[in-house]
Design an enzyme around this catalytic site. Structure first.
Site, PDB file in Angstrom:
ATOM      1  CB  THR A 102     -35.617  15.887 -42.543  1.00 55.91           C
ATOM      2  OG1 THR A 102     -35.436  15.788 -43.971  1.00 55.91           O
ATOM      3  CG2 THR A 102     -37.002  15.403 -42.075  1.00 55.91           C
ATOM      4  CE  LYS A 177     -37.581  14.773 -46.137  1.00 54.25           C
ATOM      5  NZ  LYS A 177     -37.112  13.812 -46.987  1.00 54.25           N
TER       6      LYS A 177
HETATM    7  P1  NAP Z   1     -25.686  12.454 -42.763  1.00 54.86           P
HETATM    8  O1  NAP Z   1     -24.629  11.834 -43.897  1.00 54.86           O
HETATM    9  O2  NAP Z   1     -25.347  11.941 -41.332  1.00 54.86           O
HETATM   10  O3  NAP Z   1     -24.853  13.931 -42.979  1.00 54.86           O
HETATM   11  C1  NAP Z   1     -25.341  14.768 -41.862  1.00 54.86           C
HETATM   12  C2  NAP Z   1     -23.878  15.674 -41.614  1.00 54.86           C
HETATM   13  O4  NAP Z   1     -24.069  16.597 -40.636  1.00 54.86           O
HETATM   14  C3  NAP Z   1     -23.003  14.417 -40.991  1.00 54.86           C
HETATM   15  O5  NAP Z   1     -21.601  14.887 -41.852  1.00 54.86           O
HETATM   16  C4  NAP Z   1     -22.584  15.219 -39.548  1.00 54.86           C
HETATM   17  O6  NAP Z   1     -21.183  15.084 -39.055  1.00 54.86           O
HETATM   18  C5  NAP Z   1     -23.108  16.466 -39.705  1.00 54.86           C
HETATM   19  N1  NAP Z   1     -23.431  17.179 -38.336  1.00 54.86           N
HETATM   20  C6  NAP Z   1     -24.347  16.827 -37.689  1.00 54.86           C
HETATM   21  N2  NAP Z   1     -24.463  17.510 -36.635  1.00 54.86           N
HETATM   22  C7  NAP Z   1     -23.583  18.421 -36.711  1.00 54.86           C
HETATM   23  C8  NAP Z   1     -23.270  19.715 -35.834  1.00 54.86           C
HETATM   24  N3  NAP Z   1     -23.881  19.981 -34.710  1.00 54.86           N
HETATM   25  N4  NAP Z   1     -22.341  20.291 -36.392  1.00 54.86           N
HETATM   26  C9  NAP Z   1     -21.706  20.075 -37.756  1.00 54.86           C
HETATM   27  N5  NAP Z   1     -21.950  19.321 -38.477  1.00 54.86           N
HETATM   28  C10 NAP Z   1     -22.999  18.330 -38.047  1.00 54.86           C
HETATM   29  O7  NAP Z   1     -26.915  12.434 -43.206  1.00 54.86           O
HETATM   30  P2  NAP Z   1     -27.515  12.850 -44.495  1.00 54.86           P
HETATM   31  O8  NAP Z   1     -28.101  11.583 -45.447  1.00 54.86           O
HETATM   32  O9  NAP Z   1     -26.639  13.716 -45.294  1.00 54.86           O
HETATM   33  O10 NAP Z   1     -28.857  13.741 -44.298  1.00 54.86           O
HETATM   34  C11 NAP Z   1     -28.892  14.841 -43.348  1.00 54.86           C
HETATM   35  C12 NAP Z   1     -30.603  15.306 -43.375  1.00 54.86           C
HETATM   36  O11 NAP Z   1     -31.059  15.306 -44.407  1.00 54.86           O
HETATM   37  C13 NAP Z   1     -31.070  14.498 -42.115  1.00 54.86           C
HETATM   38  O12 NAP Z   1     -31.829  15.286 -41.693  1.00 54.86           O
HETATM   39  C14 NAP Z   1     -31.849  13.494 -43.187  1.00 54.86           C
HETATM   40  O13 NAP Z   1     -33.042  12.998 -42.717  1.00 54.86           O
HETATM   41  C15 NAP Z   1     -32.237  14.301 -44.413  1.00 54.86           C
HETATM   42  N6  NAP Z   1     -32.386  13.817 -45.550  1.00 54.86           N
HETATM   43  C16 NAP Z   1     -31.462  12.541 -46.001  1.00 54.86           C
HETATM   44  C17 NAP Z   1     -31.713  12.375 -47.349  1.00 54.86           C
HETATM   45  C18 NAP Z   1     -31.024  11.151 -47.907  1.00 54.86           C
HETATM   46  O14 NAP Z   1     -31.319  10.510 -48.943  1.00 54.86           O
HETATM   47  N7  NAP Z   1     -29.993  10.785 -47.325  1.00 54.86           N
HETATM   48  C19 NAP Z   1     -32.836  12.770 -48.152  1.00 54.86           C
HETATM   49  C20 NAP Z   1     -33.390  13.756 -47.807  1.00 54.86           C
HETATM   50  C21 NAP Z   1     -33.392  14.371 -46.560  1.00 54.86           C
HETATM   51  P3  NAP Z   1     -20.545  13.724 -39.128  1.00 54.86           P
HETATM   52  O15 NAP Z   1     -19.762  13.571 -40.075  1.00 54.86           O
HETATM   53  O16 NAP Z   1     -19.571  14.083 -37.834  1.00 54.86           O
HETATM   54  O17 NAP Z   1     -21.163  12.609 -38.654  1.00 54.86           O
END
Ligand code: NAP
Length: 293
Positions: A102, A177
Site C-alpha cells: 500500500t 486501496k
Molecule cells: P510487514 O510484516 O512489516 O512486512 C513488510 C516486509 O517488507 C518486512 O518483512 C520488511 O522487512 C520488508 N521490507 C521493508 N522494506 C524493505 C526493503 N527496503 N527491502 C527489503 N525488504 C523490505 O508488513 P505487512 O503487514 O506484511 O504489510 C506489507 C504492506 O501491505 C504494507 O504496505 C501494508 O500497509 C500492506 N497491507 C497489509 C495488510 C495486513 O493486513 N497486514 C493488508 C493489506 C495491505 P523486515 O522483516 O526487516 O521488517
C-alpha cells in the site's frame, strides 16, 4: 518442492505478515521463485521449501520475469525500485514489475514511467483481505496499469487472490486501496465503540457479537477483528503504524483534491493517540485500549 521451468520466474521482495504467505502460494504453484527481505531470517521457511535467496532487490530483478514487491512504506518502495542498483536499474527489458505494497498513487505513476523508459512494464496492485486473506489466498487485488500487463500477471495474482479488478492507468490501484482504507477507518472506530458500549452496559460482548455479527453491521472488522478484541488479542494482523501511513496518504490525496473527510481525520486522531502511547506495532483492533476505564 519441484518447480516448473516452463512457468515465468517470479521474484518476491518483502516477506512480512502478508508477503511470506503470498510468496508461498506462488512457490506452491510451481513457479521458480527468488526472494529477498530486509531481515533475512524471514526468508528461511521459503528457502527451505525451494525458493532461492538473492542478496538485494536488484539481484532479484535481474533473475526474474515478473517481480512482485510487498514492503512496508512508500519510502521502502521508492528505495527498492528507484534507488541505485535497484529493481528498475537491474531488470532486463520486458520484465513486469508489480508493487502490491500500500503506497502512494504518485509514486506508482513515477515507477510506471521509469519502468517504461527501461522497456519494462509496471502495475500497482495493492490488496485487501488482511493476514487471513493472504494465508488463504483470498485477497482482493486492486490494479492500476495497462490491461495487457494485467493479463500477463493475472495467472500469478490468481494464486494470491480471488478478486482482481483493473481500475485504470498507473496509480489507480493505489487510489482504490485508499477508498478501502477510508471505509475501514470509520468502520473499525464503530466496531470498537460498539464493543466498548456493550461492556459498559454490562452485556457479554461475545453474545452481542453473536447477535450483531449476522446482521447489517457484519463485515471483516466486526467478524474477524471483533473476536480478537474480545479475547484481548492485539497481535498485529495489520500494524497500527501501517494504518497511520495509509490514513496519511489518503488525507494528503483528499486535500489535493479539495475534499474534506472528517470521519477519516477523526480516525487518524484516535490512531495517533495509540501510536503516542507506544502501540504502533499492535494490530488495528487494539484501538479498544483507548476506551478502557
Ligand atoms: P510487514 O510484516 O512489516 O512486512 C513488510 C516486509 O517488507 C518486512 O518483512 C520488511 O522487512 C520488508 N521490507 C521493508 N522494506 C524493505 C526493503 N527496503 N527491502 C527489503 N525488504 C523490505 O508488513 P505487512 O503487514 O506484511 O504489510 C506489507 C504492506 O501491505 C504494507 O504496505 C501494508 O500497509 C500492506 N497491507 C497489509 C495488510 C495486513 O493486513 N497486514 C493488508 C493489506 C495491505 P523486515 O522483516 O526487516 O521488517
Amino acid at each position: 518442492m519441484d518447480t516448473n521451468p516452463q512457468l515465468p520466474r517470479i521474484g518476491f521482495i518483502g516477506l512480512g505478515i502478508m508477503g511470506r504467505s503470498m510468496a508461498g502460494h506462488v512457490l506452491a504453484a510451481g513457479h521458480p521463485l527468488c526472494v529477498y527481505n530486509r531481515s533475512r531470517d524471514k526468508a528461511d521457511e521459503l528457502v527451505g521449501r525451494g525458493a532461492r535467496w538473492c542478496d538485494s532487490p536488484g539481484d532479484v530483478a535481474a533473475a526474474s520475469d515478473i517481480v512482485i514487491t510487498m514492503v512496508g512504506y512508500p519510502a521502502d518502495v521508492e528505495q527498492i525500485y528507484l534507488g541505485e542498483g535497484g529493481i528498475v536499474e537491474r531488470a532486463a527489458a520486458g520484465t513486469l514489475l508489480v508493487d502490491m505494497t500500500t503506497s502512494s498513487p504518485s509514486l506508482a505513476r513515477r515507477i510506471a514511467e521509469a519502468a517504461r523508459a527501461k522497456g519494462c512494464a509496471a502495475l500497482d496492485a495493492p490488496v485487501s483481505g488482511g493476514d487471513v486473506g493472504a494465508r488463504e489466498a483470498r485477497l482482493s487485488i486492486m490494479v492500476g496499469g495497462e490491461p495487457a500487463d494485467l493479463e500477463r500477471a493475472r495467472p500469478v495474482l490468481e494464486r494470491m487472490g480471488t478478486s482482481i479488478v483493473l481500475q485504470g492507468g498507473p496509480g489507480t490501484g493505489q487510489h482504490t486501496k485508499m477508498c478501502n482504507q477510508i471505509v475501514i477507518a470509520s468502520t473499525i472506530v464503530g466496531v470498537t465503540e460498539g464493543l466498548a458500549y456493550a461492556r459498559s452496559a454490562g452485556l457479554d460482548p461475545a453474545t452481542v457479537l453473536q447477535a450483531i455479527g449476522g446482521g447489517a453491521a457484519s463485515g471483516f472488522q466486526l467478524n474477524v477483528l471483533g473476536p480478537r478484541i474480545i479475547a484481548g488479542d492485539f497481535a498485529p494482523g495489520f500494524f497500527i503504524e501501517h494504518f497511520l501511513k495509509d490514513l496519511g496518504i489518503a488525507l494528503g490525496e483528499a486535500a489535493q483534491m479539495g475534499l474534506e473527510l472528517p470521519g477519516l481525520a477523526l480516525a487518524r486522531g484516535l490512531y495517533e493517540q495509540m501510536a503516542a502511547r507506544g502501540y504502533g506495532r499492535d494490530g488495528t483492533q487494539a484501538l479498544i485500549k483507548l476506551y478502557r476505564h
